[in-house]
Enzyme design. Structure first.
Site, PDB file in Angstrom:
ATOM      1  N   HIS A 180       5.048 -11.711  -2.894  1.00  0.00           N
ATOM      2  CA  HIS A 180       5.658 -10.530  -2.272  1.00  0.00           C
ATOM      3  C   HIS A 180       7.154 -10.392  -2.569  1.00  0.00           C
ATOM      4  CE1 HIS A 180       1.825  -9.844  -0.382  1.00  0.00           C
ATOM      5  NE2 HIS A 180       1.836 -11.080   0.086  1.00  0.00           N
ATOM      6  N   LYS A 196       3.835  -1.187  11.941  1.00  0.00           N
ATOM      7  CA  LYS A 196       3.050  -0.743  10.781  1.00  0.00           C
ATOM      8  C   LYS A 196       1.857   0.098  11.195  1.00  0.00           C
ATOM      9  CE  LYS A 196       6.199  -2.774   8.747  1.00  0.00           C
ATOM     10  NZ  LYS A 196       7.307  -1.981   8.194  1.00  0.00           N
ATOM     11  N   GLU A 205      -7.835  -3.342   7.439  1.00  0.00           N
ATOM     12  CA  GLU A 205      -7.943  -2.238   6.471  1.00  0.00           C
ATOM     13  C   GLU A 205      -8.918  -2.620   5.371  1.00  0.00           C
ATOM     14  OE1 GLU A 205      -4.276  -1.307   4.505  1.00  0.00           O
ATOM     15  OE2 GLU A 205      -3.448  -0.262   6.227  1.00  0.00           O
ATOM     16  N   ARG A 258      15.459   1.375   4.631  1.00  0.00           N
ATOM     17  CA  ARG A 258      16.748   0.866   4.138  1.00  0.00           C
ATOM     18  C   ARG A 258      16.887   1.259   2.668  1.00  0.00           C
ATOM     19  NH1 ARG A 258      12.968  -3.357   3.696  1.00  0.00           N
ATOM     20  NH2 ARG A 258      12.702  -3.953   1.516  1.00  0.00           N
TER      21      ARG A 258
HETATM   22  C1  MV4 Z   1      -2.851  -4.051   0.861  1.00  0.00           C
HETATM   23  C2  MV4 Z   1      -3.335  -4.452  -0.395  1.00  0.00           C
HETATM   24  C3  MV4 Z   1      -4.632  -4.101  -0.713  1.00  0.00           C
HETATM   25  N1  MV4 Z   1      -5.384  -3.394   0.168  1.00  0.00           N
HETATM   26  N2  MV4 Z   1      -3.622  -3.331   1.687  1.00  0.00           N
HETATM   27  C4  MV4 Z   1       1.187  -6.548   0.742  1.00  0.00           C
HETATM   28  C5  MV4 Z   1       2.557  -6.327   1.305  1.00  0.00           C
HETATM   29  C6  MV4 Z   1       2.486  -5.100   2.140  1.00  0.00           C
HETATM   30  N3  MV4 Z   1       3.540  -4.209   1.810  1.00  0.00           N
HETATM   31  C7  MV4 Z   1       1.129  -4.518   1.893  1.00  0.00           C
HETATM   32  N4  MV4 Z   1       0.453  -5.355   0.935  1.00  0.00           N
HETATM   33  C8  MV4 Z   1      -0.772  -5.062   0.458  1.00  0.00           C
HETATM   34  N5  MV4 Z   1      -1.595  -4.354   1.251  1.00  0.00           N
HETATM   35  C9  MV4 Z   1      -4.864  -3.013   1.331  1.00  0.00           C
HETATM   36  N6  MV4 Z   1      -5.599  -2.293   2.177  1.00  0.00           N
HETATM   37  C10 MV4 Z   1      -2.491  -5.153  -1.239  1.00  0.00           C
HETATM   38  C11 MV4 Z   1      -1.193  -5.445  -0.810  1.00  0.00           C
HETATM   39  C12 MV4 Z   1      -0.333  -6.100  -1.736  1.00  0.00           C
HETATM   40  C13 MV4 Z   1      -0.541  -7.389  -2.164  1.00  0.00           C
HETATM   41  C14 MV4 Z   1      -1.581  -8.144  -1.695  1.00  0.00           C
HETATM   42  C15 MV4 Z   1      -1.777  -9.429  -2.154  1.00  0.00           C
HETATM   43  C16 MV4 Z   1      -0.891  -9.974  -3.098  1.00  0.00           C
HETATM   44  C17 MV4 Z   1       0.169  -9.248  -3.546  1.00  0.00           C
HETATM   45  C18 MV4 Z   1       0.355  -7.961  -3.090  1.00  0.00           C
HETATM   46  C19 MV4 Z   1       1.422  -7.245  -3.564  1.00  0.00           C
HETATM   47  C20 MV4 Z   1       1.608  -5.973  -3.136  1.00  0.00           C
HETATM   48  C21 MV4 Z   1       0.730  -5.400  -2.219  1.00  0.00           C
END
Ligand code: MV4
Length: 489
Positions: free
Chosen positions: A240, A122, A205, A296
């Site tokens: 998620h 990542k 981040e 994918r």
């Molecule tokens: C984040 C974020 C907020 N700020 N990064 C979660 C899964 C991965 N794909 C990246 N994710 C996130 N990254 C920053 N800088 C919010 C998420 C996020 C999330 C976080 C908490 C609960 C549910 C979430 C669902 C989608 C994305």
């Protein structure tokens, strides 16, 4: 990649359930012979019956069957498969899979191993995106020094989110509001990352509060052709796991779509990506930030197919065979609105605990604008060994209002008796005022606990399509009893 003159004649599908059936449907239409693999738990599964031929690969636990690369490669070699489609999950994002295929002279219907590897890290994906002009949130490199971490967090400004570099999907991530929580969060995230991904590397981040989760579908051919197929709004998720997705996003304008699409193409091109892929962004107040690339075909790809009219699996097969994409960016038109509802064998009233059971009665919804992708049907057993997805209900309408009405109508028609399912929960979401207003964030599900109560009224409503009993009240009682029993067990 070897240059081929045409499409494959024989394809092995290294997956199960609805996605195996979805891939085989494309093959069937293209006149491609299909080879299925199945575990002990899937002896009678639809995907094994649908295929031209099916081969047993082992016991029910995934590690002994769908995750057993050697077994799958042996079937591919023995049957003379020219290509392997990995579906999603299982081995689909393991670089060893395209590597083994290359060694065996078999095409892999997915990205090259090195692009997959780059997107699997990542931090590397983030750096690659950033260096090609794709917006990212302010952040750090790999954290190597706990004392330095505090200085970095102060520079970025709290809150921050600590993320593992080794894998996505939210595993191990920690939000830090207070500086005193930073070091424990880094240690906890690093430990989780080591055990989940075998890589303890973490980074930090700036945390974006209450964002939407919006992703862009891309597909690239091996001649440098790359197009985006617009966005999917995926904010309605729980731990998620996405529950419902739609396109277009109520928050995305044509101008934003173009900028996100261009950014997504830049990100995948930088990695030498070929095949279908998804670029995930978080979106807040009109701004978007790159998160990661899913290397994918995704569960929610059908809503993009419904609004663009493009068959993503057929395009995947073309580009894996070395053929160019069958369309150019300028030819893509987005028509109407599509919604996907994931019908899981889970009990929403009991924290969505899986409820794998035999499907006693099943009548799929139909009529205008309805698509049902499933690997199950009447009499199917939902095995406890795999994820609980039993069907994807996809609806398409001329606009969002029609798509919502159509979704409710289709859910009302759906007869699925046996396991408790997410059907009544979806009906409640569709009625929620915030959903109807398009007010969505990644916290939508935790912010709407009342949906569990709202769902109850649908449990004793019979479907008008259920002819298996003359007494519809009795049918309704049986469905309500199944949910009640699932709540108690
Ligand atoms: C984040 C974020 C907020 N700020 N990064 C979660 C899964 C991965 N794909 C990246 N994710 C996130 N990254 C920053 N800088 C919010 C998420 C996020 C999330 C976080 C908490 C609960 C549910 C979430 C669902 C989608 C994305």
């Amino acid at each position: 990649m070897a240059v081929r003159k045409g499409l494959f004649k024989k394809v092995l599908i290294a997956n199960r359930g609805e996605i195996a059936v979805r891939v085989m449907r494309a093959c069937q239409e293209l006149g491609i012979h299909t080879i299925a693999v199945y575990s002990d738990a899937d002896k009678d599964a639809i995907h094994a019956r649908y295929a031209g031929e099916a081969h047993h690969i082992g016991a029910a636990p995934p590690t002994e069957s769908y995750l057993n690369l050697e077994r799958i490669m042996k079937v591919a070699r023995d049957t003379g498969a020219e290509a392997i489609h990995p579906g999603y999950g299982f081995l689909s994002e393991r670089p060893e899979f395209p590597e083994a295929c290359a060694e065996a002279g078999i095409a892999f219907v997915g990205p090259p191993a090195r692009a997959m590897q780059a997107m699997g890290s990542k931090l590397e994906a983030r750096e690659l995106a950033k260096s090609h002009g794709v917006p990212v949130t302010p952040g750090s490199d790999a954290i190597t020094d706990l004392d330095q971490a505090a200085a970095i967090a102060r520079e970025i400004g709290l809150p921050v989110i600590v993320k593992p570099s080794g894998g996505g999907g939210g595993i191990g991530m920690k939000v830090v509001e207070d500086e005193s929580d930073l070091v424990p969060a880094i240690q906890s995230c690093s430990n989780a990352a080591r055990s989940a991904f075998g890589d303890p590397t973490v980074y930090v981040e700036k945390y974006v509060k209450n964002p939407r989760h919006i992703e862009i579908q891309v597909i690239c051919d091996s001649q440098g052709g790359a197009v985006h197929l617009g966005e999917r709004e995926c904010s309605i998720q729980r731990r998620h796991q996405k529950i419902m997705e739609e396109t277009p996003s109520p928050a995305v304008t044509p101008e934003i779509r173009q900028r996100m699409g261009d950014a997504a193409i830049a990100a995948v091109k930088a990695a030498g990506y070929v095949n279908a892929g998804t670029v995930e962004f978080i979106f807040s107040e009109g701004d978007f930030y790159f998160l990661e690339v899913n290397a994918r075909l995704q569960v929610e790809h059908p809503i993009t197919e419904q609004v663009t009219g493009i068959d993503l699996v057929k395009e995947q097969l073309r580009v894996a065979a070395g053929l160019p994409l069958s369309f150019a960016q300028e030819q893509i038109e987005w028509r109407g609105h599509a919604i996907e509802m994931r019908i899981n064998a889970e009990n929403p009233a009991k924290s969505f605990i899986p409820n794998p059971k035999r499907i006693q009665r099943w009548v799929g919804p139909s009529g205008p604008g309805v698509r049902l992708d499933s690997g199950f049907g009447p009499g199917s057993d939902v095995p406890p060994n795999y994820d609980s997805l039993v069907a994807k209900l996809i609806v398409h309408g001329t606009d969002r209002a029609e798509a919502i009405a159509r979704a409710s109508r289709a859910l009302r028609e759906f007869v699925l008796v046996g396991p408790a399912t997410t059907i009544p929960y979806h009906r409640a979401i569709l009625e929620a005022p915030d959903f109807r207003a398009g007010k969505l964030t990644t916290h939508f599900i935790p912010d709407h606990p009342e949906l569990i109560q709202e769902m109850q009224k649908y449990l004793d409503q019979p479907s008008p399509m259920d002819y298996s009993s003359v007494d519809l009240a009795q049918v309704a009682a049986a469905a309500a009893a199944a949910h009640a029993a699932a709540s108690q067990s």
